[in-house]
Enzyme design. Structure first.
Site, short mmCIF file in Angstrom:
data_model
loop_
_atom_site.label_atom_id
_atom_site.label_comp_id
_atom_site.label_asym_id
_atom_site.label_seq_id
_atom_site.Cartn_x
_atom_site.Cartn_y
_atom_site.Cartn_z
N TRP A 156 104.14 35.25 76.26
CA TRP A 156 104.71 34.40 77.30
C TRP A 156 104.33 32.93 77.15
O TRP A 156 104.90 32.07 77.81
CB TRP A 156 104.22 34.90 78.68
CG TRP A 156 102.74 35.18 78.66
CD1 TRP A 156 102.14 36.38 78.42
CD2 TRP A 156 101.67 34.23 78.80
NE1 TRP A 156 100.77 36.25 78.40
CE2 TRP A 156 100.46 34.93 78.63
CE3 TRP A 156 101.62 32.85 79.05
CZ2 TRP A 156 99.21 34.31 78.71
CZ3 TRP A 156 100.38 32.24 79.12
CH2 TRP A 156 99.20 32.97 78.95
N LYS A 180 111.74 41.67 71.47
CA LYS A 180 111.26 42.07 72.78
C LYS A 180 110.39 40.94 73.33
O LYS A 180 109.27 40.74 72.86
CB LYS A 180 110.43 43.36 72.73
CG LYS A 180 110.11 43.85 74.15
CD LYS A 180 108.82 44.63 74.24
CE LYS A 180 107.59 43.78 74.37
NZ LYS A 180 107.44 43.01 75.60
N PRO A 181 110.92 40.14 74.26
CA PRO A 181 110.11 39.05 74.80
C PRO A 181 109.07 39.58 75.79
O PRO A 181 109.18 40.73 76.24
CB PRO A 181 111.15 38.19 75.53
CG PRO A 181 112.25 39.12 75.90
CD PRO A 181 112.25 40.23 74.87
N ALA A 182 108.10 38.75 76.11
CA ALA A 182 107.10 39.14 77.12
C ALA A 182 107.80 39.33 78.47
O ALA A 182 108.74 38.61 78.79
CB ALA A 182 106.03 38.07 77.21
N GLY A 236 100.61 37.76 69.70
CA GLY A 236 99.95 38.16 70.94
C GLY A 236 98.48 38.40 70.68
O GLY A 236 97.90 37.81 69.76
N SER A 237 97.90 39.27 71.46
CA SER A 237 96.45 39.47 71.39
C SER A 237 96.08 40.29 70.14
O SER A 237 96.88 41.08 69.63
CB SER A 237 95.97 40.19 72.64
OG SER A 237 96.58 41.46 72.71
N LEU A 259 97.79 36.35 65.90
CA LEU A 259 96.95 36.91 66.97
C LEU A 259 96.07 35.84 67.62
O LEU A 259 96.29 34.64 67.44
CB LEU A 259 96.13 38.06 66.40
CG LEU A 259 96.97 39.12 65.66
CD1 LEU A 259 96.09 40.21 65.06
CD2 LEU A 259 98.04 39.72 66.56
N CYS A 292 97.15 29.74 71.64
CA CYS A 292 96.29 30.39 70.65
C CYS A 292 95.50 29.38 69.84
O CYS A 292 94.47 29.70 69.28
CB CYS A 292 97.13 31.27 69.74
SG CYS A 292 98.48 30.34 69.01
N GLU A 389 88.18 34.10 73.30
CA GLU A 389 89.02 32.98 73.73
C GLU A 389 89.17 33.05 75.25
O GLU A 389 89.45 34.12 75.82
CB GLU A 389 90.37 32.96 73.00
CG GLU A 389 91.31 34.09 73.32
CD GLU A 389 92.67 33.98 72.60
OE1 GLU A 389 93.33 35.01 72.49
OE2 GLU A 389 93.08 32.88 72.18
N GLU A 466 103.93 31.58 59.59
CA GLU A 466 105.24 31.25 60.17
C GLU A 466 105.47 29.76 60.00
O GLU A 466 104.53 28.96 60.08
CB GLU A 466 105.26 31.62 61.65
CG GLU A 466 105.17 33.13 61.84
CD GLU A 466 105.45 33.59 63.26
OE1 GLU A 466 104.99 32.92 64.21
OE2 GLU A 466 106.13 34.62 63.42
P1 NAP Z 1 99.52 40.54 74.55
O1 NAP Z 1 99.00 41.21 75.76
O2 NAP Z 1 99.08 41.07 73.23
O3 NAP Z 1 101.10 40.59 74.66
C1 NAP Z 1 101.96 40.03 73.70
C2 NAP Z 1 103.26 40.80 73.69
O4 NAP Z 1 103.01 42.13 73.29
C3 NAP Z 1 103.92 40.91 75.05
O5 NAP Z 1 105.32 40.92 74.86
C4 NAP Z 1 103.43 42.26 75.52
O6 NAP Z 1 104.22 42.83 76.50
C5 NAP Z 1 103.50 43.03 74.25
N1 NAP Z 1 102.71 44.25 74.22
C6 NAP Z 1 101.54 44.53 74.82
N2 NAP Z 1 101.12 45.78 74.51
C7 NAP Z 1 102.06 46.28 73.67
C8 NAP Z 1 102.18 47.51 72.95
N3 NAP Z 1 101.27 48.47 73.04
N4 NAP Z 1 103.27 47.68 72.17
C9 NAP Z 1 104.21 46.72 72.07
N5 NAP Z 1 104.13 45.53 72.72
C10 NAP Z 1 103.06 45.32 73.49
O7 NAP Z 1 99.18 39.01 74.52
P2 NAP Z 1 99.40 37.97 75.69
O8 NAP Z 1 98.26 38.03 76.63
O9 NAP Z 1 100.76 38.09 76.26
O10 NAP Z 1 99.37 36.61 74.85
C11 NAP Z 1 98.20 35.91 74.65
C12 NAP Z 1 97.59 36.20 73.29
O11 NAP Z 1 98.52 35.83 72.29
C13 NAP Z 1 96.37 35.37 73.04
O12 NAP Z 1 95.39 36.15 72.41
C14 NAP Z 1 96.87 34.28 72.12
O13 NAP Z 1 95.87 33.69 71.34
C15 NAP Z 1 97.87 35.02 71.32
N6 NAP Z 1 98.84 34.12 70.71
C16 NAP Z 1 98.79 33.95 69.36
C17 NAP Z 1 99.65 33.06 68.74
C18 NAP Z 1 99.61 32.84 67.26
O14 NAP Z 1 100.55 32.25 66.73
N7 NAP Z 1 98.59 33.29 66.55
C19 NAP Z 1 100.59 32.36 69.51
C20 NAP Z 1 100.62 32.56 70.88
C21 NAP Z 1 99.73 33.46 71.46
P3 NAP Z 1 103.51 43.26 77.89
O15 NAP Z 1 103.06 42.03 78.53
O16 NAP Z 1 104.61 43.98 78.59
O17 NAP Z 1 102.37 44.16 77.59
#
Ligand code: NAP
Length: 497
Positions: A156, A180-182, A236-237, A259, A292, A389, A466
């Site tokens: 998100w 699949k967006p957040a 994501g995480s 991540l 991130c 973080e 990317e």
């Molecule tokens: P997240 O909880 O991992 O969620 C990211 C995406 O994954 C969301 O669309 C989420 O949907 C989905 N998701 C969660 N569990 C899943 C599963 N078991 N199977 C498939 N999809 C699943 O991360 P977040 O809290 O939204 O984002 C913050 C994290 O992203 C931070 O750690 C940040 O550092 C990292 N990030 C990294 C970068 C990079 O380029 N390295 C860029 C931006 C953010 P739901 O919300 O419905 O679970």
């Protein structure tokens, strides 16, 4: 919500070129990040709709990949132009569902359009190789070919940029995609799909399935278990990325993972203090600390540490907290209660372990998920804030004694995404840049992201890159072609001499 172009407020999923509800008509609310009020709904899709989207992408793939590279590039360029024209509406959507201030949201739209432009051009540069052969009657070629259907799962915090950073590269390479967006930010994704459709993207080339947090894992599993999906790109995480990588192993597909980070921001005593403080503001407080690449640990050489912390606190005290659509606001709300609770936990832990609160440290009087920008001096490695973080508007300052200690402290984490260093000593800048275990290093800058450079991490921060000229590789396979010539051209040429 009113947009200048009301057609961009899409509240249905996008599968095979059609806007559609969930099979069971169930919906999920989209909440305004500042007011916490629901203002739209989108379909709660699941594995069945996702399987259909994958099939649509698979059916569209043979046609899309056969287009000439410049034809694919033309669509991407047109898409980028439409994104720029719709910048105000897209920014308003990003601010409403994600919470970042409007000016930042506009910046994200420009950043997103930049990826579309970049990959519109890169489509034409999917060069192969001709290798000097090992036998005179052989010719050896290497082709760059699209892998097939790609799936993208995005967070998100950059609802536009994280999608196009993947989609532009995949589509340029000749792949088709399901996104699949957040669940917090589906409207920006759907508006982007509407613009892609207007740009002339054929049905099935880009599909968007929306859902809620409870169903996300089932969609992730559907992507991972599908043999049609040949590449999975996740941002994501680290916890979720690790899980998806394990699930995807069963079908042996390409996996790119962007991540979490835990970025060090190292300031040496020879640095320009004013520039370092400005860089710290940019690297820490953008998107209320929820990026991130946000600096998480400010290591400052002991003689400068107090002055840096004081000046940073003074500058942070001037940041304006509020709803992102209010003029002058520079720090918006956190995304949700869970994010807020994590920030509170980090601050309480730092205080309990002897950190000195110079500013903030509490929820903001505005309520909701607003947190007061915070500066903590005298931080130590034992604190949670050093180890995870924070993902919030909290800057912790850790003093250090010398360069060797700074590098050791900076690298003492599993994360390896972004890192920053401020110094006026050129030799030191090179030494530190080479010694940092990170995918990206900013020297004397707090802003390093650009579509033209490879973005990504090492260690637990991910796999793959990317953007930049390497961004398309995540969606390509090398094909080696060994051509045997009937006539041994090399030998007959030698004979004729
Ligand atoms: P997240 O909880 O991992 O969620 C990211 C995406 O994954 C969301 O669309 C989420 O949907 C989905 N998701 C969660 N569990 C899943 C599963 N078991 N199977 C498939 N999809 C699943 O991360 P977040 O809290 O939204 O984002 C913050 C994290 O992203 C931070 O750690 C940040 O550092 C990292 N990030 C990294 C970068 C990079 O380029 N390295 C860029 C931006 C953010 P739901 O919300 O419905 O679970």
């Amino acid at each position: 919500m009113q947009l200048a172009d009301s057609d961009l407020l899409r509240t249905e999923g996008f599968v095979d070129g059609r806007w559609c509800p969930a099979d069971d008509r169930s919906e999920v609310a989209v909440v305004n990040a500042a007011s916490r009020e629901a203002f739209a709904t989108v379909p709660r899709m699941g594995p069945a709709e996702t399987t259909r989207a994958i099939a649509a992408a698979a059916a569209a793939f043979p046609v899309w990949k056969r287009l000439l590279a410049h034809e694919r590039g033309h669509v991407l360029r047109r898409w980028s132009e439409l994104v720029r024209e719709a910048a105000d509406d897209l920014a308003r959507l990003i601010t409403a569902e994600g919470g970042k201030p409007l000016a930042e949201a506009r910046g994200e739209v420009t950043y997103a359009a930049g990826f579309l432009e970049w990959f519109a051009e890169e489509a034409r540069r999917a060069y192969g190789e001709i290798i000097p052969p090992h036998q005179t009657d052989k010719r050896l070629l290497v082709l760059q070919q699209p892998v097939g259907v790609a799936a993208a799962i995005t967070p998100w915090n950059f609802p536009a940029a994280m999608i196009v950073r993947k989609a532009a590269a995949a589509l340029a390479a000749g792949c088709t995609m399901v996104v699949k967006p957040a669940p917090q930010t589906p409207l920006t994704a759907l508006a982007l799909a509407a613009l892609a459709e207007r740009a002339g993207l054929p049905a099935g080339v880009l599909n968007v399935v929306t859902t809620d947090a409870a169903t996300s894992p089932a969609i992730g599993e559907t992507f991972c278990r599908s043999r049609s999906v040949r590449a999975l790109s996740f941002t994501g995480s680290t916890a979720v990325g690790t899980l998806l990588a394990a699930q995807a192993a069963a079908t042996v597909k390409k996996v790119s993972l962007e991540l979490g980070g835990n970025a060090p921001f190292v300031v040496f005593a020879d640095a320009d203090l004013d520039a370092a403080v400005e860089g710290a503001i940019a690297a820490k407080f953008r998107n209320a600390g929820q990026t991130c690449v946000c600096a998480n640990r400010f290591y400052v050489e002991a003689p400068l540490a107090d002055a840096f912390a004081r000046q940073l606190a003074e500058r942070v005290g001037g940041l304006q907290v509020g709803s992102g659509d209010t003029d002058g606001v520079t720090v918006g709300p956190l995304i949700d209660e869970r994010g807020l609770a994590k920030v509170e936990r980090h601050v309480a832990d730092a205080e309990a372990r002897g950190g000195t609160l110079l500013l903030g440290g509490h929820r903001h009087p505005l309520g909701g998920t607003f947190f007061a920008p915070t500066v903590i001096a005298g931080a130590t490695s034992e604190m949670l804030i050093a180890q995870e973080e924070t993902f919030g508007p909290v800057a912790a300052v850790f003093p250090f004694q010398d360069e060797a200690e700074a590098v050791t402290l900076a690298n003492a984490t599993d994360a390896g995404l972004a890192s920053y260093c401020y110094t006026r000593d050129l030799s030191r800048a090179f030494r530190v840049a080479e010694a940092f275990d990170y995918g990206m290093v900013g020297i004397n800058t707090g802003m390093l992201s650009t579509p033209v450079a490879p973005f990504g991490g090492v260690k637990a921060s991910g796999l793959g890159r990317e953007g930049g000229r390497h961004g398309m590789e995540e969606y390509q396979e090398l094909k080696y072609v060994c051509l045997h010539l009937d006539d041994d051209v090399g030998a007959s040429a030698a004979r004729s001499r």
